[in-house]
Design an enzyme around this catalytic site. Structure first.
Site, PDB file in Angstrom:
ATOM      1  N   GLY A 250       5.142   4.684  -9.826  1.00  0.00           N
ATOM      2  CA  GLY A 250       4.038   5.068 -10.712  1.00  0.00           C
ATOM      3  C   GLY A 250       2.712   5.128  -9.984  1.00  0.00           C
ATOM      4  O   GLY A 250       1.901   6.036 -10.220  1.00  0.00           O
ATOM      5  N   ASP A 251       2.477   4.167  -9.081  1.00  0.00           N
ATOM      6  CA  ASP A 251       1.250   4.169  -8.282  1.00  0.00           C
ATOM      7  C   ASP A 251       1.193   5.414  -7.400  1.00  0.00           C
ATOM      8  O   ASP A 251       0.128   6.010  -7.201  1.00  0.00           O
ATOM      9  CB  ASP A 251       1.191   2.926  -7.399  1.00  0.00           C
TER      10      ASP A 251
END
Length: 301
Positions: A250-251
């Site tokens: 996600g990052d």
């Protein structure tokens, strides 16, 4: 300049084992030390994409010094505040038959140290982008996300929020530029299903009505959906590959979106494409994706 915030960065001890049994002595197959935390991960991926950023946050003790040295050795500019009490957390990431995590709690952050942090944020300008993501230590006020979002709105800073539940919801009244829940988080926030594209779009519209300018929803193997500030929906599938690691995906998507948006001069479709490639490339790697990993996936999309 792009700034990332990591309230609770970590030294991740990443190990693999053929098997893992509780209550027994287990032997590792491979071991690796990774310096991370959600904002730090974003900065590392931005660096891989030749995009500069400055990592903000709090560090403490010998692990904090090791984290700062390790991140700076990777080419990241840092401006961490050193905390007196406690030490930067160590997280165990175990890959055996299943992925297992044991995460530390982090240091105690005082009111004065928090004041110093807000003084740094006070120097931001409308030309800056601020990425706010990750968990909040118990020693920080519960409204810390809202306070930062309010400051960003006042300063005209482009704010990107990657968080779940109340943390994300508390920022909406301050009109963040982008929020990035995953599908499960989106479903939990509205206590409604997010199984189909129509359902995800409807829930994303709910976040937009509450103040978010753009909503990016990551959907694991189903790709991602972006509802932009003009009401246009962009949909992209996930490239093929074997998922071996969910940490940092996600990052990586956030970093790719930010870099893609900046490099393309504000093209949402290009930002979504690069964000999806970055998130997928990390999911297909044991650690954060490299530029070569990302470029290889982009060639297939």
């Amino acid at each position: 300049m792009i700034y990332t915030i990591t309230f609770n960065p970590a030294v991740d001890y990443v190990v693999t084992a053929d098997t893992f049994r509780t209550g027994k002595t287990n032997r590792t197959k491979t071991e690796n030390i990774v310096f991370g935390g959600k904002g730090v991960n974003v900065s590392l991926l931005l660096h891989a994409l030749n995009t500069k950023s400055i990592a903000l946050g709090f560090i403490a003790g010998f692990t904090g010094k090791a984290l700062r040295e390790g991140v700076e050795k990777e080419g990241i500019t840092t401006d961490f505040i050193e905390v007196e009490n406690g030490f930067t957390r160590i997280n165990l990431k175990l890959h055996a038959e299943e992925e297992t995590e044991l995460n530390g709690s982090g240091p105690e952050i005082s009111e004065n140290e928090l004041k110093n942090f807000f003084e740094k944020l006070g120097a931001l300008t409308p030309q800056d982008t601020l990425v706010l993501s990750g968990s909040v230590p118990k020693s920080l006020p519960k409204d810390i996300y809202a306070r930062i979002a309010k400051l960003a709105q006042t300063k005209g800073v482009r704010l990107i929020v990657d968080a779940a539940g109340d943390l994300l919801l508390s920022t909406l009244e301050f009109q963040p530029f982008l929020v990035k829940p995953n599908r499960e988080e989106l479903s939990e926030m509205f206590r409604a299903p997010a199984d189909t594209e129509e359902q995800v779009t409807a829930l994303a519209e709910g976040l937009k009505k509450r103040g978010a300018k753009n909503v990016l929803v990551s959907m694991a193997g189903d790709g991602a959906l972006l509802l932009d500030e003009h009401g246009t929906v962009y949909r992209i599938g996930c490239p093929r590959g074997k998922v071996v690691n969910s940490v940092g995906a996600g990052d990586s998507m956030v970093a790719g979106f930010v870099a893609g948006y900046q490099q393309s001069g504000g093209d949402y479709e290009a930002a979504l494409r690069l964000g999806t490639a970055c998130g997928s490339a990390t999911a297909f790697s044991l650690g954060l994706a490299t530029k070569a990993d990302i470029d290889a996936l982009l060639a297939t999309m």
